[in-house]
Enzyme design. Structure first.
Site, PDB file in Angstrom:
ATOM      1  N   SER A  65       0.999  -1.169   0.176  1.00  0.00           N
ATOM      2  CA  SER A  65       0.023   0.188  -0.186  1.00  0.00           C
ATOM      3  C   SER A  65       0.715   1.392   0.029  1.00  0.00           C
ATOM      4  O   SER A  65       0.418   2.335  -0.559  1.00  0.00           O
ATOM      5  CB  SER A  65      -0.870   0.058   1.299  1.00  0.00           C
ATOM      6  OG  SER A  65      -1.953  -0.927   1.062  1.00  0.00           O
ATOM      7  N   GLU A  67       3.395   1.825  -1.640  1.00  0.00           N
ATOM      8  CA  GLU A  67       3.871   2.237  -2.977  1.00  0.00           C
ATOM      9  C   GLU A  67       2.741   2.989  -3.934  1.00  0.00           C
ATOM     10  O   GLU A  67       2.905   3.158  -4.984  1.00  0.00           O
ATOM     11  CB  GLU A  67       4.587   0.983  -3.771  1.00  0.00           C
ATOM     12  CG  GLU A  67       5.795   0.782  -3.201  1.00  0.00           C
ATOM     13  CD  GLU A  67       5.880  -0.101  -1.919  1.00  0.00           C
ATOM     14  OE1 GLU A  67       4.944  -0.802  -1.546  1.00  0.00           O
ATOM     15  OE2 GLU A  67       6.515   0.678  -1.134  1.00  0.00           O
ATOM     16  N   HIS A  97       4.169  -1.030  11.983  1.00  0.00           N
ATOM     17  CA  HIS A  97       4.162  -0.628  10.682  1.00  0.00           C
ATOM     18  C   HIS A  97       2.723  -0.298  10.248  1.00  0.00           C
ATOM     19  O   HIS A  97       2.409   0.524   9.392  1.00  0.00           O
ATOM     20  CB  HIS A  97       4.575  -1.934   9.914  1.00  0.00           C
ATOM     21  CG  HIS A  97       6.125  -1.965   9.697  1.00  0.00           C
ATOM     22  ND1 HIS A  97       6.908  -2.440  10.668  1.00  0.00           N
ATOM     23  CD2 HIS A  97       6.746  -1.630   8.708  1.00  0.00           C
ATOM     24  CE1 HIS A  97       8.124  -2.615  10.216  1.00  0.00           C
ATOM     25  NE2 HIS A  97       7.980  -1.991   9.058  1.00  0.00           N
ATOM     26  N   TYR A 122      -9.485   7.298  -2.931  1.00  0.00           N
ATOM     27  CA  TYR A 122      -8.822   6.671  -1.906  1.00  0.00           C
ATOM     28  C   TYR A 122      -9.680   5.231  -1.609  1.00  0.00           C
ATOM     29  O   TYR A 122     -10.489   5.263  -1.115  1.00  0.00           O
ATOM     30  CB  TYR A 122      -8.962   7.495  -0.626  1.00  0.00           C
ATOM     31  CG  TYR A 122      -8.356   7.004   0.655  1.00  0.00           C
ATOM     32  CD1 TYR A 122      -7.069   7.080   0.937  1.00  0.00           C
ATOM     33  CD2 TYR A 122      -9.170   6.553   1.543  1.00  0.00           C
ATOM     34  CE1 TYR A 122      -6.461   6.535   1.993  1.00  0.00           C
ATOM     35  CE2 TYR A 122      -8.664   5.831   3.031  1.00  0.00           C
ATOM     36  CZ  TYR A 122      -7.311   6.117   2.991  1.00  0.00           C
ATOM     37  OH  TYR A 122      -6.770   5.540   4.129  1.00  0.00           O
TER      38      TYR A 122
END
Ligand code: RBF
Length: 165
Positions: A65, A67, A97, A122
């Site tokens: 995600s 990227e 993370h 999105y």
């Protein structure tokens, strides 16, 4: 996350403009590919349901995600699309993370939306559990891919209306 009261696939069909001739770039993260694959299927099916042509839908994958920001940015700059849809799924694990990726991706896509000449939609699921993700990619709460497709079509139409006004 989507509200428990809102099904992501529920919308007023009659309020969605004709998508024929609109060009869509879709960036999909490979992480949690069962989920992101289902989101992609939903998005493509909904775009087609509203008249988009197969040839006008271009899909490319990125590793995770995080990227999505770079992938979406390249798609924007290619000038080949009227909207870009970024699809990913982050599931909270035992590491920090989760927060870093959610925050970085969300901020990155928001910043891209500010500078891009086309809408960037999105399509990131940020879930605490796998079940929450399953509920939102075609399960009990619908498919966020459907919602993204409808949003992309409406935002392209928004821009066109403004250009014609
Ligand atoms: N990418 C996702 O799209 N979803 C995830 O749930 C996800 N979890 C990750 C957890 C860890 C511990 C790491 C190191 C990476 C994760 N990524 C995930 C990948 C991330 O988006 C990105 O591809 C990598 O960090 C490389 O930039």
């Amino acid at each position: 996350m989507a509200s428990k009261l809102h099904n992501l696939s529920d919308y007023d069909f009659s309020r969605v403009p004709d998508a024929k001739g609109m060009r869509f770039g879709i960036v999909v993260a490979e992480w949690n590919s069962d989920i992101t694959g289902a989101l992609l299927e939903g998005a493509v099916a909904t775009l087609k349901k509203h008249g988009a042509l197969e040839a006008d839908i271009h899909t490319q994958t990125v590793p995770g995600s995080f990227e999505l920001v770079y992938g979406s940015s390249l798609m924007v700059d290619s000038r080949r699309f009227d909207a870009v849809i970024a699809i990913g799924c982050v599931i909270r694990g035992d590491t920090p993370h989760f927060d870093y990726i959610c925050e970085g991706t969300t901020q990155g896509l928001a910043a891209l939306n500010n500078r891009a000449q086309i809408p960037v939609v999105y399509g990131l699921l940020t879930c605490n559990t796998l079940q929450q993700a399953l509920d939102r990619c075609g399960g009990s709460l619908g498919n966020k891919g459907d919602e993204c497709a409808v949003t992309a079509i409406k935002m392209i139409d928004f821009r066109r209306q403004l250009e014609q006004a």
